[in-house]
Scaffold this motif. Structure first.
Motif, PDB file in Angstrom:
ATOM      1  N   GLN A   1     -16.231   8.801 -29.209  1.00  0.00           N
ATOM      2  CA  GLN A   1     -15.086   8.857 -30.115  1.00  0.00           C
ATOM      3  C   GLN A   1     -15.566   9.304 -31.495  1.00  0.00           C
ATOM      4  O   GLN A   1     -16.763   9.349 -31.769  1.00  0.00           O
ATOM      5  CB  GLN A   1     -14.419   7.483 -30.220  1.00  0.00           C
ATOM      6  N   ASN A   2     -14.624   9.608 -32.380  1.00  0.00           N
ATOM      7  CA  ASN A   2     -15.005   9.994 -33.738  1.00  0.00           C
ATOM      8  C   ASN A   2     -15.578   8.824 -34.524  1.00  0.00           C
ATOM      9  O   ASN A   2     -16.335   9.021 -35.478  1.00  0.00           O
ATOM     10  CB  ASN A   2     -13.805  10.578 -34.479  1.00  0.00           C
ATOM     11  N   ALA A   3     -15.203   7.611 -34.141  1.00  0.00           N
ATOM     12  CA  ALA A   3     -15.701   6.406 -34.812  1.00  0.00           C
ATOM     13  C   ALA A   3     -16.022   5.351 -33.764  1.00  0.00           C
ATOM     14  O   ALA A   3     -15.315   5.223 -32.752  1.00  0.00           O
ATOM     15  CB  ALA A   3     -14.676   5.866 -35.801  1.00  0.00           C
ATOM     16  N   ALA A   4     -17.073   4.595 -34.009  1.00  0.00           N
ATOM     17  CA  ALA A   4     -17.517   3.590 -33.042  1.00  0.00           C
ATOM     18  C   ALA A   4     -16.459   2.523 -32.791  1.00  0.00           C
ATOM     19  O   ALA A   4     -16.361   1.989 -31.683  1.00  0.00           O
ATOM     20  CB  ALA A   4     -18.812   2.944 -33.524  1.00  0.00           C
ATOM     21  N   VAL A   5     -15.660   2.217 -33.808  1.00  0.00           N
ATOM     22  CA  VAL A   5     -14.668   1.148 -33.645  1.00  0.00           C
ATOM     23  C   VAL A   5     -13.634   1.504 -32.580  1.00  0.00           C
ATOM     24  O   VAL A   5     -13.129   0.617 -31.880  1.00  0.00           O
ATOM     25  CB  VAL A   5     -14.003   0.808 -34.998  1.00  0.00           C
ATOM     26  N   THR A   6     -13.323   2.794 -32.413  1.00  0.00           N
ATOM     27  CA  THR A   6     -12.387   3.208 -31.360  1.00  0.00           C
ATOM     28  C   THR A   6     -13.104   3.439 -30.034  1.00  0.00           C
ATOM     29  O   THR A   6     -12.454   3.552 -28.991  1.00  0.00           O
ATOM     30  CB  THR A   6     -11.619   4.480 -31.763  1.00  0.00           C
ATOM     31  N   GLY A   7     -14.437   3.495 -30.082  1.00  0.00           N
ATOM     32  CA  GLY A   7     -15.207   3.665 -28.857  1.00  0.00           C
ATOM     33  C   GLY A   7     -15.688   2.359 -28.255  1.00  0.00           C
ATOM     34  O   GLY A   7     -16.475   2.357 -27.300  1.00  0.00           O
ATOM     35  N   VAL A   8     -15.210   1.239 -28.778  1.00  0.00           N
ATOM     36  CA  VAL A   8     -15.668  -0.083 -28.332  1.00  0.00           C
ATOM     37  C   VAL A   8     -15.576  -0.283 -26.816  1.00  0.00           C
ATOM     38  O   VAL A   8     -16.528  -0.781 -26.201  1.00  0.00           O
ATOM     39  CB  VAL A   8     -14.924  -1.202 -29.099  1.00  0.00           C
ATOM     40  N   PRO A   9     -14.465   0.072 -26.158  1.00  0.00           N
ATOM     41  CA  PRO A   9     -14.399  -0.167 -24.713  1.00  0.00           C
ATOM     42  C   PRO A   9     -15.524   0.519 -23.929  1.00  0.00           C
ATOM     43  O   PRO A   9     -16.148  -0.097 -23.056  1.00  0.00           O
ATOM     44  CB  PRO A   9     -13.025   0.389 -24.332  1.00  0.00           C
ATOM     45  N   LEU A  10     -15.799   1.803 -24.243  1.00  0.00           N
ATOM     46  CA  LEU A  10     -16.870   2.505 -23.542  1.00  0.00           C
ATOM     47  C   LEU A  10     -18.240   1.971 -23.952  1.00  0.00           C
ATOM     48  O   LEU A  10     -19.141   1.856 -23.105  1.00  0.00           O
ATOM     49  CB  LEU A  10     -16.789   4.010 -23.801  1.00  0.00           C
ATOM     50  N   LEU A  11     -18.406   1.654 -25.215  1.00  0.00           N
ATOM     51  CA  LEU A  11     -19.680   1.088 -25.675  1.00  0.00           C
ATOM     52  C   LEU A  11     -20.013  -0.188 -24.890  1.00  0.00           C
ATOM     53  O   LEU A  11     -21.153  -0.391 -24.469  1.00  0.00           O
ATOM     54  CB  LEU A  11     -19.616   0.788 -27.176  1.00  0.00           C
ATOM     55  N   LYS A  12     -19.021  -1.011 -24.697  1.00  0.00           N
ATOM     56  CA  LYS A  12     -19.222  -2.246 -23.932  1.00  0.00           C
ATOM     57  C   LYS A  12     -19.633  -1.939 -22.501  1.00  0.00           C
ATOM     58  O   LYS A  12     -20.550  -2.569 -21.951  1.00  0.00           O
ATOM     59  CB  LYS A  12     -17.941  -3.080 -23.953  1.00  0.00           C
ATOM     60  N   GLN A  13     -18.973  -0.952 -21.887  1.00  0.00           N
ATOM     61  CA  GLN A  13     -19.320  -0.564 -20.522  1.00  0.00           C
ATOM     62  C   GLN A  13     -20.750  -0.036 -20.440  1.00  0.00           C
ATOM     63  O   GLN A  13     -21.502  -0.352 -19.498  1.00  0.00           O
ATOM     64  CB  GLN A  13     -18.356   0.518 -20.024  1.00  0.00           C
ATOM     65  N   LEU A  14     -21.134   0.772 -21.410  1.00  0.00           N
ATOM     66  CA  LEU A  14     -22.485   1.338 -21.414  1.00  0.00           C
ATOM     67  C   LEU A  14     -23.546   0.257 -21.576  1.00  0.00           C
ATOM     68  O   LEU A  14     -24.594   0.289 -20.916  1.00  0.00           O
ATOM     69  CB  LEU A  14     -22.614   2.376 -22.529  1.00  0.00           C
ATOM     70  N   ILE A  15     -23.281  -0.698 -22.446  1.00  0.00           N
ATOM     71  CA  ILE A  15     -24.223  -1.802 -22.654  1.00  0.00           C
ATOM     72  C   ILE A  15     -24.350  -2.635 -21.384  1.00  0.00           C
ATOM     73  O   ILE A  15     -25.461  -3.052 -21.001  1.00  0.00           O
ATOM     74  CB  ILE A  15     -23.787  -2.650 -23.862  1.00  0.00           C
ATOM     75  N   GLU A  16     -23.241  -2.851 -20.715  1.00  0.00           N
ATOM     76  CA  GLU A  16     -23.285  -3.610 -19.456  1.00  0.00           C
ATOM     77  C   GLU A  16     -24.044  -2.839 -18.385  1.00  0.00           C
ATOM     78  O   GLU A  16     -24.850  -3.410 -17.645  1.00  0.00           O
ATOM     79  CB  GLU A  16     -21.865  -3.922 -18.990  1.00  0.00           C
ATOM     80  N   GLN A  17     -23.816  -1.521 -18.311  1.00  0.00           N
ATOM     81  CA  GLN A  17     -24.523  -0.710 -17.327  1.00  0.00           C
ATOM     82  C   GLN A  17     -26.025  -0.648 -17.640  1.00  0.00           C
ATOM     83  O   GLN A  17     -26.858  -0.695 -16.727  1.00  0.00           O
ATOM     84  CB  GLN A  17     -23.955   0.712 -17.290  1.00  0.00           C
ATOM     85  N   ALA A  18     -26.359  -0.533 -18.929  1.00  0.00           N
ATOM     86  CA  ALA A  18     -27.773  -0.477 -19.316  1.00  0.00           C
ATOM     87  C   ALA A  18     -28.506  -1.752 -18.928  1.00  0.00           C
ATOM     88  O   ALA A  18     -29.671  -1.712 -18.530  1.00  0.00           O
ATOM     89  CB  ALA A  18     -27.879  -0.231 -20.817  1.00  0.00           C
ATOM     90  N   ASN A  19     -27.845  -2.889 -19.083  1.00  0.00           N
ATOM     91  CA  ASN A  19     -28.394  -4.174 -18.640  1.00  0.00           C
ATOM     92  C   ASN A  19     -29.818  -4.405 -19.146  1.00  0.00           C
ATOM     93  O   ASN A  19     -30.705  -4.823 -18.389  1.00  0.00           O
ATOM     94  CB  ASN A  19     -28.345  -4.267 -17.109  1.00  0.00           C
ATOM     95  N   GLY A  20     -30.042  -4.093 -20.419  1.00  0.00           N
ATOM     96  CA  GLY A  20     -31.337  -4.349 -21.030  1.00  0.00           C
ATOM     97  C   GLY A  20     -32.385  -3.277 -20.794  1.00  0.00           C
ATOM     98  O   GLY A  20     -33.506  -3.381 -21.304  1.00  0.00           O
ATOM     99  N   ARG A  21     -32.058  -2.222 -20.037  1.00  0.00           N
ATOM    100  CA  ARG A  21     -33.042  -1.169 -19.762  1.00  0.00           C
ATOM    101  C   ARG A  21     -33.240  -0.227 -20.947  1.00  0.00           C
ATOM    102  O   ARG A  21     -34.247   0.476 -21.032  1.00  0.00           O
ATOM    103  CB  ARG A  21     -32.621  -0.367 -18.528  1.00  0.00           C
ATOM    104  N   ILE A  22     -32.256  -0.180 -21.832  1.00  0.00           N
ATOM    105  CA  ILE A  22     -32.311   0.652 -23.029  1.00  0.00           C
ATOM    106  C   ILE A  22     -31.365   0.029 -24.044  1.00  0.00           C
ATOM    107  O   ILE A  22     -30.412  -0.660 -23.670  1.00  0.00           O
ATOM    108  CB  ILE A  22     -31.891   2.106 -22.706  1.00  0.00           C
ATOM    109  N   VAL A  23     -31.625   0.266 -25.320  1.00  0.00           N
ATOM    110  CA  VAL A  23     -30.750  -0.249 -26.376  1.00  0.00           C
ATOM    111  C   VAL A  23     -29.636   0.760 -26.640  1.00  0.00           C
ATOM    112  O   VAL A  23     -29.900   1.950 -26.858  1.00  0.00           O
ATOM    113  CB  VAL A  23     -31.539  -0.510 -27.675  1.00  0.00           C
ATOM    114  N   ILE A  24     -28.403   0.299 -26.583  1.00  0.00           N
ATOM    115  CA  ILE A  24     -27.248   1.117 -26.968  1.00  0.00           C
ATOM    116  C   ILE A  24     -26.866   0.716 -28.385  1.00  0.00           C
ATOM    117  O   ILE A  24     -26.498  -0.433 -28.636  1.00  0.00           O
ATOM    118  CB  ILE A  24     -26.044   0.888 -26.027  1.00  0.00           C
ATOM    119  N   MET A  25     -26.964   1.658 -29.319  1.00  0.00           N
ATOM    120  CA  MET A  25     -26.723   1.366 -30.732  1.00  0.00           C
ATOM    121  C   MET A  25     -25.444   2.060 -31.199  1.00  0.00           C
ATOM    122  O   MET A  25     -25.410   3.285 -31.343  1.00  0.00           O
ATOM    123  CB  MET A  25     -27.909   1.830 -31.577  1.00  0.00           C
ATOM    124  N   PRO A  26     -24.369   1.321 -31.439  1.00  0.00           N
ATOM    125  CA  PRO A  26     -23.141   1.937 -31.957  1.00  0.00           C
ATOM    126  C   PRO A  26     -23.354   2.547 -33.337  1.00  0.00           C
ATOM    127  O   PRO A  26     -24.068   1.986 -34.180  1.00  0.00           O
ATOM    128  CB  PRO A  26     -22.157   0.760 -32.035  1.00  0.00           C
TER     129      PRO A  26
END
Length: 238
Positions: free
Chosen positions: A148-173
């Motif tokens: 998204q243009n801003a992380a605040v509107t990308g929150v749903p996907l950011l959450k999904q990515l963090i869950e998928q990463a499961n500690g294997r990589i850091v997802i930084m908004p």
């Protein structure tokens, strides 16, 4: 707390405000490009927090020629020689998937420095596949706004990515992160790192103005230690 700093002065301001590290670049007007040798050398001398350098030879897309890849390799080697803590990279294929071949070339040159995959991630065709590709390459962190243009509107996907990463990589908004939304983004996504430019506009201090010539006196952007400090205080309260 990572601050995107577009000059040596900005990096110093970020450190004064309490940032953990800076993503060091120049030319924010075009999304950021690699700083000059002089900027890199001076920043390493004057800034004591972590410095992760943006490796991006130009503005525009993330589809690069062989010559541009070689330029990025040379810039990474310079960063290593100057004692930088990390580099920030990102290369895509024309189809919107991660260019694993050329990205691996950059990662190999960068080690043992830390490697972040930058917001080229926000232009991928499939973020879930891109996440797996970046993890496979052994990269340490992804900077993303959740496409998204801003992380605040990308929150749903950011959450999904963090869950998928499961500690294997850091997802930084990152993108549009400020005091008004930083806590919300962290709490809703579960992120453990966050990125902001914390910038403010500085108008030209020139007394004389050549009115017949347009441009070349535009306002400049600089990281604000006050804005950084405000966000750092909010993080401490979590």
């Amino acid at each position: 707390m990572e601050i995107c700093s577009n000059s040596v002065a900005s990096a110093i301001e970020a450190e004064k405000g309490g940032a953990t590290r800076v993503e060091f670049c120049q030319n924010l007007e075009n999304g950021g490009t690699t700083p000059s040798f002089g900027q890199l050398q001076l920043a390493r001398k004057l800034v004591n927090i972590g410095i992760h350098v943006l490796i991006r030879p130009r503005g525009g897309d993330f589809l690069y020629t062989e010559e541009e890849v070689l330029e990025m390799i040379a810039d990474i080697q310079l960063c290593k020689e100057l004692g930088m803590d990390g580099v920030v990279i990102g290369i895509l294929n024309a189809d919107g998937y991660v260019d694993k071949v050329n990205t691996e070339r950059l990662v190999d040159v960068a080690r043992p420095m830390h490697v972040t995959f930058h917001r080229a991630f926000d232009r991928v065709a499939n973020p879930f596949q891109a996440l797996e590709d970046v993890i496979e390459l052994g990269i340490d962190r992804i900077l993303t706004s959740g496409l998204q243009n801003a992380a605040v509107t990308g929150v749903p996907l950011l959450k999904q990515l963090i869950e998928q990463a499961n500690g294997r990589i850091v997802i930084m908004p990152g993108a549009g992160v400020e005091a008004s939304n930083i806590v919300h983004i962290l709490q809703e996504t579960g992120a453990v790192a966050i990125h902001s430019s914390a910038k403010e506009q500085h108008v030209s201090k020139m007394n004389f103005s050549q009115m017949q010539v347009k441009g070349m006196d535009e306002p400049q952007w600089m990281s604000s230690k006050e804005k950084v400090h405000q966000m750092v205080d909010l993080l401490k309260s979590l």
